[in-house]
Design a protein around this motif. Structure first.
Motif, PDB file in Angstrom:
ATOM      1  N   ILE B  26       0.828  -1.220   0.000  1.00 10.26           N
ATOM      2  CA  ILE B  26       0.000   0.000   0.000  1.00 10.26           C
ATOM      3  C   ILE B  26       0.864   1.273   0.000  1.00 10.26           C
ATOM      4  CG2 ILE B  26      -1.709   1.288   1.342  1.00 10.26           C
ATOM      5  CD1 ILE B  26      -3.052  -1.352   1.955  1.00 10.26           C
ATOM      6  N   LEU B  28       3.779   1.553  -1.297  1.00  5.57           N
ATOM      7  CA  LEU B  28       4.376   1.644  -2.627  1.00  5.57           C
ATOM      8  C   LEU B  28       3.358   2.165  -3.650  1.00  5.57           C
ATOM      9  CD1 LEU B  28       7.006   1.085  -4.093  1.00  5.57           C
ATOM     10  CD2 LEU B  28       6.128  -1.141  -4.704  1.00  5.57           C
ATOM     11  N   MET B  29       2.104   1.697  -3.510  1.00  2.85           N
ATOM     12  CA  MET B  29       1.045   2.209  -4.394  1.00  2.85           C
ATOM     13  C   MET B  29       0.889   3.720  -4.212  1.00  2.85           C
ATOM     14  SD  MET B  29      -1.841  -0.629  -3.821  1.00  2.85           S
ATOM     15  CE  MET B  29      -2.658  -1.334  -5.218  1.00  2.85           C
ATOM     16  N   THR B  30       0.970   4.172  -2.966  1.00  2.00           N
ATOM     17  CA  THR B  30       0.849   5.606  -2.700  1.00  2.00           C
ATOM     18  C   THR B  30       1.977   6.364  -3.386  1.00  2.00           C
ATOM     19  OG1 THR B  30       0.020   4.913  -0.563  1.00  2.00           O
ATOM     20  CG2 THR B  30       0.427   7.257  -0.848  1.00  2.00           C
ATOM     21  N   VAL B  32       3.483   5.497  -6.081  1.00  2.00           N
ATOM     22  CA  VAL B  32       3.155   5.548  -7.507  1.00  2.00           C
ATOM     23  C   VAL B  32       2.148   6.669  -7.764  1.00  2.00           C
ATOM     24  CG1 VAL B  32       2.140   4.288  -9.434  1.00  2.00           C
ATOM     25  CG2 VAL B  32       3.647   3.110  -7.864  1.00  2.00           C
ATOM     26  N   PHE B  53       9.012  11.984 -14.157  1.00  2.00           N
ATOM     27  CA  PHE B  53       9.957  10.945 -14.592  1.00  2.00           C
ATOM     28  C   PHE B  53      10.931  11.522 -15.614  1.00  2.00           C
ATOM     29  CE2 PHE B  53       6.528   8.437 -12.853  1.00  2.00           C
ATOM     30  CZ  PHE B  53       7.195   7.429 -12.198  1.00  2.00           C
ATOM     31  N   LEU B  57      14.916  11.684 -14.853  1.00  2.00           N
ATOM     32  CA  LEU B  57      15.852  10.922 -15.681  1.00  2.00           C
ATOM     33  C   LEU B  57      16.851  11.830 -16.370  1.00  2.00           C
ATOM     34  CD1 LEU B  57      13.389   8.339 -17.222  1.00  2.00           C
ATOM     35  CD2 LEU B  57      15.346   7.803 -15.806  1.00  2.00           C
ATOM     36  N   ILE B 265      12.244   4.873  -9.805  1.00  2.00           N
ATOM     37  CA  ILE B 265      13.383   4.527 -10.662  1.00  2.00           C
ATOM     38  C   ILE B 265      14.425   3.747  -9.848  1.00  2.00           C
ATOM     39  CG2 ILE B 265      15.234   5.471 -12.083  1.00  2.00           C
ATOM     40  CD1 ILE B 265      13.380   7.930 -12.534  1.00  2.00           C
ATOM     41  N   LEU B 268      13.225   0.268  -9.223  1.00  2.00           N
ATOM     42  CA  LEU B 268      13.328  -0.595 -10.396  1.00  2.00           C
ATOM     43  C   LEU B 268      14.759  -1.077 -10.606  1.00  2.00           C
ATOM     44  CD1 LEU B 268      10.947   1.156 -12.920  1.00  2.00           C
ATOM     45  CD2 LEU B 268      10.707  -1.124 -11.964  1.00  2.00           C
ATOM     46  N   ILE B 269      15.731  -0.199 -10.333  1.00  2.00           N
ATOM     47  CA  ILE B 269      17.132  -0.605 -10.490  1.00  2.00           C
ATOM     48  C   ILE B 269      17.452  -1.729  -9.505  1.00  2.00           C
ATOM     49  CG2 ILE B 269      19.522   0.130 -10.239  1.00  2.00           C
ATOM     50  CD1 ILE B 269      18.606   2.930 -11.095  1.00  2.00           C
ATOM     51  N   LEU B 271      15.369  -3.710  -7.998  1.00  2.00           N
ATOM     52  CA  LEU B 271      14.586  -4.898  -8.339  1.00  2.00           C
ATOM     53  C   LEU B 271      15.273  -5.697  -9.446  1.00  2.00           C
ATOM     54  CD1 LEU B 271      11.915  -6.277  -7.655  1.00  2.00           C
ATOM     55  CD2 LEU B 271      10.856  -4.987  -9.486  1.00  2.00           C
ATOM     56  N   ALA B 272      15.729  -4.993 -10.485  1.00  2.00           N
ATOM     57  CA  ALA B 272      16.364  -5.681 -11.618  1.00  2.00           C
ATOM     58  C   ALA B 272      17.631  -6.391 -11.163  1.00  2.00           C
ATOM     59  CB  ALA B 272      16.675  -4.685 -12.732  1.00  2.00           C
ATOM     60  N   TRP B 275      16.856  -9.371  -9.006  1.00  2.00           N
ATOM     61  CA  TRP B 275      16.310 -10.477  -9.788  1.00  2.00           C
ATOM     62  C   TRP B 275      17.427 -11.238 -10.494  1.00  2.00           C
ATOM     63  CZ3 TRP B 275      16.314 -11.645 -15.028  1.00  2.00           C
ATOM     64  CH2 TRP B 275      15.531 -12.737 -15.366  1.00  2.00           C
TER      65      TRP B 275
END
Lengths: 90, 288
Positions: B26, B28-30, B32, B53, B57, B265, B268-269, B271-272, B275
């Motif tokens: 929740i 994290l959704m906020t 976003v 964004f 960037l 951003i 995502l870095i 996370l990648a 993974w």
């Protein structure tokens, strides 16, 4: 809910993700995914490919939004095509 | 072969799922939601789409902070991993000296992050700090608040001091798990010390090393308290890492929209990279 400052696009985005996850769960229940090797350098299940697809789609969006003049929906279109290719042949 | 699996156990995960929903999903959704708006207060907000964004960037300060962050993470990994393996190999295997070594090696890990920063801040001062004073008396010009190279070297040294023990302990446990029979076989073959390391110890350490590298990468990529206390990000912005930019933006200037876009951003870095490491671990286990 007002503290979460929802907007229509973000609500749509999260509903979409939730629907995809629910759909994948039902799909998995009725026809379990078999791990296989496609054009990706590793063997993947359906869920793996979905995750890879979503993550790369996020990067595609960042790339388009950050470094090109295209509208964000162009990135969404490219991601959708990429997603289909990945799910089918990845 | 078709195997029937009972998936009912998944329901037992529900409490954790609820907990994670409130603690992570929740919020994290906020984030976003914030990232696509310019929010002034609960009633005054404007939808700006992907503008934040694009801005984040293309922000040169953030781009250089990102490069610095990668540079920092790879530098400390390059130092900490070989050093940690070396320490683990040198540590005694049994007896009271083994216990003593374990305690001594793990001591830095027990110190809170901001205290580590304070310790090094005092340690490097030219007037009262042991290292700063010694260097000054030896005629070396060293000042972490004026010279960017000094500040960088000190932060890397501090991280190595604080976290090499983690790699060393992981490797130590990995080394202890190698059965004696492997070494006996090596002795029969009259294998050299290097051959034993290269063909027995290192392959057996792969799994713990991947976990160690993953932990150290994520932690160093999110580093905040230590450089903040030690240098405050300076001199200039030479040691201002990503998390510090983020805090300044979100808490200091209350620019919630750009800060939210930037944290996504950042997320995502991480996370990648995580993974990739996770897949590497899983694949290396599958091969066995």
């Amino acid at each position: 809910m007002s503290w979460m400052v929802w907007t229509l696009p973000t609500a749509g985005f999260f509903s979409g993700i939730a629907l995809i996850l629910a759909g994948m769960t039902i799909w998995q229940h009725f026809s379990p995914s078999i791990e296989r090797k496609g054009f990706l350098p590793l063997s993947t299940t359906r869920g793996d490919r979905l995750f890879i697809g979503l993550l790369t789609s996020a990067y595609i969006h960042l790339g388009f939004v950050g470094f090109t003049e295209f509208h964000v929906l162009v990135a969404t279109g490219v991601s959708a095509i990429w997603m289909v290719v990945l799910m089918r042949w990845g | 072969m078709i195997k029937t699996e009972n998936n009912k156990a998944w329901f037992l995960v529900l409490p954790v799922f609820a907990l994670v929903a409130f603690s992570a999903i929740i919020p994290l959704m906020t984030v976003v939601n914030y990232s696509v708006q310019d929010v002034f207060d609960a009633h005054t907000r404007y939808f700006v789409g992907t503008e934040w964004f694009t801005k984040m960037l293309n922000d040169p300060a953030l781009q250089s902070a990102l490069l610095k962050q990668f540079g920092f993470s790879f530098t400390i990994l390059l130092i900490e991993v070989p050093l940690g393996i070396g320490i683990a190999l040198l540590m005694p295997k049994r007896g009271w000296s083994a216990s003593l070594c374990l305690v001594l090696v793990s001591l830095p890990l027990l110190i809170p992050l901001n205290v580590v920063g304070t310790i090094w801040q005092i340690f490097t001062r030219g007037d009262i700090g042991l290292m700063g004073w010694t260097l000054r008396e030896m005629g070396v010009s060293y000042n972490i608040s004026r010279n960017a190279v000094d500040a960088w070297a000190t932060i890397i040294l501090m991280d190595v001091w604080h976290w090499t023990p983690l790699i060393a302990l992981l490797c130590y446990s990995g080394l202890r798990a190698i059965p004696e029979a492997y070494y006996q076989a090596a002795r029969i073959d009259r294998a050299s010390r290097w051959a034993v390391f290269r063909h027995i110890q290192l392959p057996k350490l792969t799994n713990v090393l991947i976990i160690g590298v993953l932990l150290r990468f994520m932690d160093s990529f999110m580093i905040y308290a230590e450089p903040f206390v030690l240098t405050g990000g300076g001199p200039g912005s030479s040691t201002t890492f990503l998390s510090q930019w983020l805090t300044t933006m979100a808490v200091g200037q209350f620019d919630l929209g750009p800060a939210a876009a930037f944290s996504l951003i950042y997320f995502l870095i991480i996370l990648a990279v995580s993974w990739v490491f996770y897949t590497a671990i899983m694949n290396s286990q599958k091969e066995k």
